[in-house]
Write a protein that holds these residues in place. Structure first.
Motif, PDB file in Angstrom:
ATOM      1  N   LEU A  54      34.816  46.617  53.882  1.00 28.19           N
ATOM      2  CA  LEU A  54      33.438  46.422  54.310  1.00 28.19           C
ATOM      3  C   LEU A  54      32.495  47.457  53.699  1.00 28.19           C
ATOM      4  O   LEU A  54      31.333  47.153  53.410  1.00 28.19           O
ATOM      5  CB  LEU A  54      33.361  46.494  55.842  1.00 28.19           C
ATOM      6  N   LYS A  55      32.990  48.652  53.464  1.00 23.30           N
ATOM      7  CA  LYS A  55      32.135  49.744  52.986  1.00 23.30           C
ATOM      8  C   LYS A  55      32.165  49.911  51.467  1.00 23.30           C
ATOM      9  O   LYS A  55      31.617  50.883  50.948  1.00 23.30           O
ATOM     10  CB  LYS A  55      32.561  51.053  53.653  1.00 23.30           C
ATOM     11  N   THR A  56      32.799  48.994  50.774  1.00 22.10           N
ATOM     12  CA  THR A  56      32.883  49.084  49.316  1.00 22.10           C
ATOM     13  C   THR A  56      31.840  48.208  48.651  1.00 22.10           C
ATOM     14  O   THR A  56      31.570  47.086  49.099  1.00 22.10           O
ATOM     15  CB  THR A  56      34.291  48.666  48.842  1.00 22.10           C
ATOM     16  N   ASP A  57      31.223  48.728  47.607  1.00 16.77           N
ATOM     17  CA  ASP A  57      30.221  47.983  46.840  1.00 16.77           C
ATOM     18  C   ASP A  57      30.840  46.677  46.325  1.00 16.77           C
ATOM     19  O   ASP A  57      31.885  46.701  45.669  1.00 16.77           O
ATOM     20  CB  ASP A  57      29.769  48.840  45.656  1.00 16.77           C
ATOM     21  N   PRO A  58      30.215  45.530  46.606  1.00 15.09           N
ATOM     22  CA  PRO A  58      30.778  44.241  46.161  1.00 15.09           C
ATOM     23  C   PRO A  58      31.021  44.167  44.659  1.00 15.09           C
ATOM     24  O   PRO A  58      31.981  43.531  44.212  1.00 15.09           O
ATOM     25  CB  PRO A  58      29.706  43.227  46.582  1.00 15.09           C
ATOM     26  N   GLU A  59      30.164  44.814  43.859  1.00 12.40           N
ATOM     27  CA  GLU A  59      30.350  44.777  42.407  1.00 12.40           C
ATOM     28  C   GLU A  59      31.651  45.465  41.992  1.00 12.40           C
ATOM     29  O   GLU A  59      32.317  45.052  41.038  1.00 12.40           O
ATOM     30  CB  GLU A  59      29.165  45.439  41.713  1.00 12.40           C
ATOM     31  N   LYS A  60      32.033  46.503  42.737  1.00 15.52           N
ATOM     32  CA  LYS A  60      33.268  47.214  42.415  1.00 15.52           C
ATOM     33  C   LYS A  60      34.485  46.370  42.769  1.00 15.52           C
ATOM     34  O   LYS A  60      35.511  46.435  42.103  1.00 15.52           O
ATOM     35  CB  LYS A  60      33.312  48.551  43.149  1.00 15.52           C
ATOM     36  N   ILE A  61      34.369  45.582  43.848  1.00 18.97           N
ATOM     37  CA  ILE A  61      35.470  44.712  44.234  1.00 18.97           C
ATOM     38  C   ILE A  61      35.734  43.668  43.153  1.00 18.97           C
ATOM     39  O   ILE A  61      36.857  43.215  42.955  1.00 18.97           O
ATOM     40  CB  ILE A  61      35.174  44.031  45.585  1.00 18.97           C
ATOM     41  N   GLN A  62      34.677  43.296  42.403  1.00 24.33           N
ATOM     42  CA  GLN A  62      34.781  42.242  41.397  1.00 24.33           C
ATOM     43  C   GLN A  62      35.096  42.761  39.997  1.00 24.33           C
ATOM     44  O   GLN A  62      34.831  42.087  39.009  1.00 24.33           O
ATOM     45  CB  GLN A  62      33.471  41.451  41.371  1.00 24.33           C
ATOM     46  N   ASN A  63      35.659  43.971  39.896  1.00 27.69           N
ATOM     47  CA  ASN A  63      36.057  44.529  38.606  1.00 27.69           C
ATOM     48  C   ASN A  63      37.347  43.832  38.157  1.00 27.69           C
ATOM     49  O   ASN A  63      38.460  44.243  38.490  1.00 27.69           O
ATOM     50  CB  ASN A  63      36.278  46.043  38.751  1.00 27.69           C
ATOM     51  N   LEU A  64      37.215  42.756  37.393  1.00 23.25           N
ATOM     52  CA  LEU A  64      38.344  41.883  37.098  1.00 23.25           C
ATOM     53  C   LEU A  64      39.456  42.531  36.266  1.00 23.25           C
ATOM     54  O   LEU A  64      40.630  42.361  36.586  1.00 23.25           O
ATOM     55  CB  LEU A  64      37.838  40.605  36.420  1.00 23.25           C
ATOM     56  N   PRO A  65      39.164  43.266  35.163  1.00 25.08           N
ATOM     57  CA  PRO A  65      40.266  43.877  34.404  1.00 25.08           C
ATOM     58  C   PRO A  65      41.072  44.867  35.244  1.00 25.08           C
ATOM     59  O   PRO A  65      42.302  44.886  35.188  1.00 25.08           O
ATOM     60  CB  PRO A  65      39.552  44.571  33.241  1.00 25.08           C
ATOM     61  N   PHE A  66      40.371  45.681  36.004  1.00 28.00           N
ATOM     62  CA  PHE A  66      41.031  46.653  36.873  1.00 28.00           C
ATOM     63  C   PHE A  66      41.902  45.940  37.900  1.00 28.00           C
ATOM     64  O   PHE A  66      43.052  46.321  38.144  1.00 28.00           O
ATOM     65  CB  PHE A  66      39.955  47.505  37.555  1.00 28.00           C
ATOM     66  N   ILE A 130      41.294  47.981  46.343  1.00 31.01           N
ATOM     67  CA  ILE A 130      41.680  46.766  45.631  1.00 31.01           C
ATOM     68  C   ILE A 130      43.190  46.557  45.720  1.00 31.01           C
ATOM     69  O   ILE A 130      43.670  45.434  45.914  1.00 31.01           O
ATOM     70  CB  ILE A 130      41.218  46.829  44.165  1.00 31.01           C
ATOM     71  N   GLY A 131      43.945  47.641  45.596  1.00 36.60           N
ATOM     72  CA  GLY A 131      45.394  47.526  45.729  1.00 36.60           C
ATOM     73  C   GLY A 131      45.800  47.006  47.094  1.00 36.60           C
ATOM     74  O   GLY A 131      46.680  46.141  47.208  1.00 36.60           O
ATOM     75  N   ASN A 132      45.152  47.506  48.134  1.00 38.26           N
ATOM     76  CA  ASN A 132      45.457  47.031  49.484  1.00 38.26           C
ATOM     77  C   ASN A 132      45.022  45.583  49.683  1.00 38.26           C
ATOM     78  O   ASN A 132      45.666  44.831  50.426  1.00 38.26           O
ATOM     79  CB  ASN A 132      44.794  47.930  50.527  1.00 38.26           C
ATOM     80  N   LEU A 133      43.944  45.186  49.034  1.00 33.50           N
ATOM     81  CA  LEU A 133      43.524  43.787  49.112  1.00 33.50           C
ATOM     82  C   LEU A 133      44.554  42.880  48.453  1.00 33.50           C
ATOM     83  O   LEU A 133      44.873  41.804  48.970  1.00 33.50           O
ATOM     84  CB  LEU A 133      42.154  43.606  48.446  1.00 33.50           C
ATOM     85  N   ILE A 134      45.097  43.320  47.317  1.00 35.43           N
ATOM     86  CA  ILE A 134      46.113  42.525  46.626  1.00 35.43           C
ATOM     87  C   ILE A 134      47.359  42.386  47.501  1.00 35.43           C
ATOM     88  O   ILE A 134      47.929  41.298  47.625  1.00 35.43           O
ATOM     89  CB  ILE A 134      46.459  43.158  45.275  1.00 35.43           C
TER      90      ILE A 134
END
Length: 313
Positions: A54-66, A130-134
């Motif tokens: 919730l506290k992470t910038d949405p653009e950072k969540i969408q960093n596809l290569p990473f 992102i790792g935890n989301l995966i």
């Protein structure tokens, strides 16, 4: 460098020792670890991941290569461990699912995050998130689905494989550790916020996940002598060596920047998550091998993580 390692790793060891002492002094019983595991898996960890998303910038969540590198490293090692467990060790599907989780689920939130915070700063939490989301969206639902399939006794039920997979996947998605973090991602992407009155208790509960998990692990190890055998050697090798190697290969292939490469290497070298041991306890499957792998892997992980910190910094 010694100060960096001490500040990152000492709290983990300290809390685990508290759990071990609690069992030794008779304050708690080893069986109480299963109750603590339920608190972590059902409440504290899902809420912790929810607030992180919730506290992470949405653009950072969408960093596809990473994200692609983390997916390749995490799920590639999970699949490799699953195949080895099923076809080399000849385990049933339920045991194979637990073993693959032990081999591929890094302790990002409570082992990797402190290291990345010191090494990189606040930006380091992006890889953890992102790792935890995966793991929340892919690894844990697939593991739960396989566990349920192993408990199904499908020979006695005339259902197709497709319907069985769909039914078990639906049950997995209903698990709080899956849908609560996903809800946090959706809220972040939509720009919605939750009321401050609700945010405070959620964050308070989420912050207990690390301490309870470490304490429960220490309690679980009381009275147990970890076994070093072919199972623990395989699990530790996949987690501490093969997974970071997969991260490095994928990162070089997509041309990750130095900062992002630091994050994926540190995450890949992080030992097995305590939550994987909690799943083993909850399922009453592969408990001894899982706990031995996590304990020995964590001890070895302090060394391998230190080497990785030296290399990437």
């Amino acid at each position: 460098m010694p100060t960096l390692l001490l500040s990152s790793l000492f709290p983990l060891v300290f809390i685990m020792v508290l759990g071990w002492l609690s069992g030794k002094l008779g304050y708690t019983r080893r069986e109480d670890a299963s109750v603590l595991a339920t608190v972590v898996i059902r409440f504290a960890l899902p809420l912790h991941l929810f607030m992180g998303a919730l506290k992470t910038d949405p653009e950072k969540i969408q960093n596809l290569p990473f994200m692609a590198v983390l997916v390749f490293g995490l799920m590639g090692s999970w699949l490799l461990a699953l195949l080895i467990s099923r076809f080399v060790f000849r385990h049933d599907i339920k045991t194979s699912a637990i073993q693959s989780l032990v081999c591929a689920f890094p302790d990002m939130a409570y082992f990797g995050a402190p290291v990345l915070a010191v090494l990189i700063g606040p930006e380091g939490f992006l890889g953890v998130l992102i790792g935890n989301l995966i793991t929340s969206v892919l690894m844990i639902p697939l593991t739960i689905m396989l566990i349920r399939m192993g408990e199904k006794g499908s020979e006695s039920e005339a259902v197709s494989l497709g319907s069985m997979i769909a039914a078990n996947l639906f049950k997995a998605v209903r698990n709080p550790i899956v849908w609560i973090p996903i809800l946090g991602v959706l809220l972040s992407l939509s720009g919605l916020k939750i009321p401050a009155l609700l945010e405070s208790p959620i964050e308070m509960m989420g912050k207990t996940a690390g301490g309870i998990s470490l304490f429960a692990l220490g309690l679980l190890f009381y009275g147990e002598r970890p076994a070093f055998n072919i199972h623990t050697l395989t699990n530790i090798s996949i987690k501490n060596l093969i997974q970071p190697a997969l991260m490095v290969a994928a990162g070089l292939a997509v041309g990750l920047s130095h900062t992002f490469m630091q994050q994926v290497v540190i995450i890949g070298a992080t030992p097995s998550a305590i939550a994987a041991g909690m799943f083993a306890i909850r399922s009453d499957t592969y408990v001894e091998s899982a706990s031995s792998s996590i304990l020995l892997g964590t001890a070895l992980g302090i060394v391998t993580e230190g080497i990785m910190i030296y290399l990437v910094s």
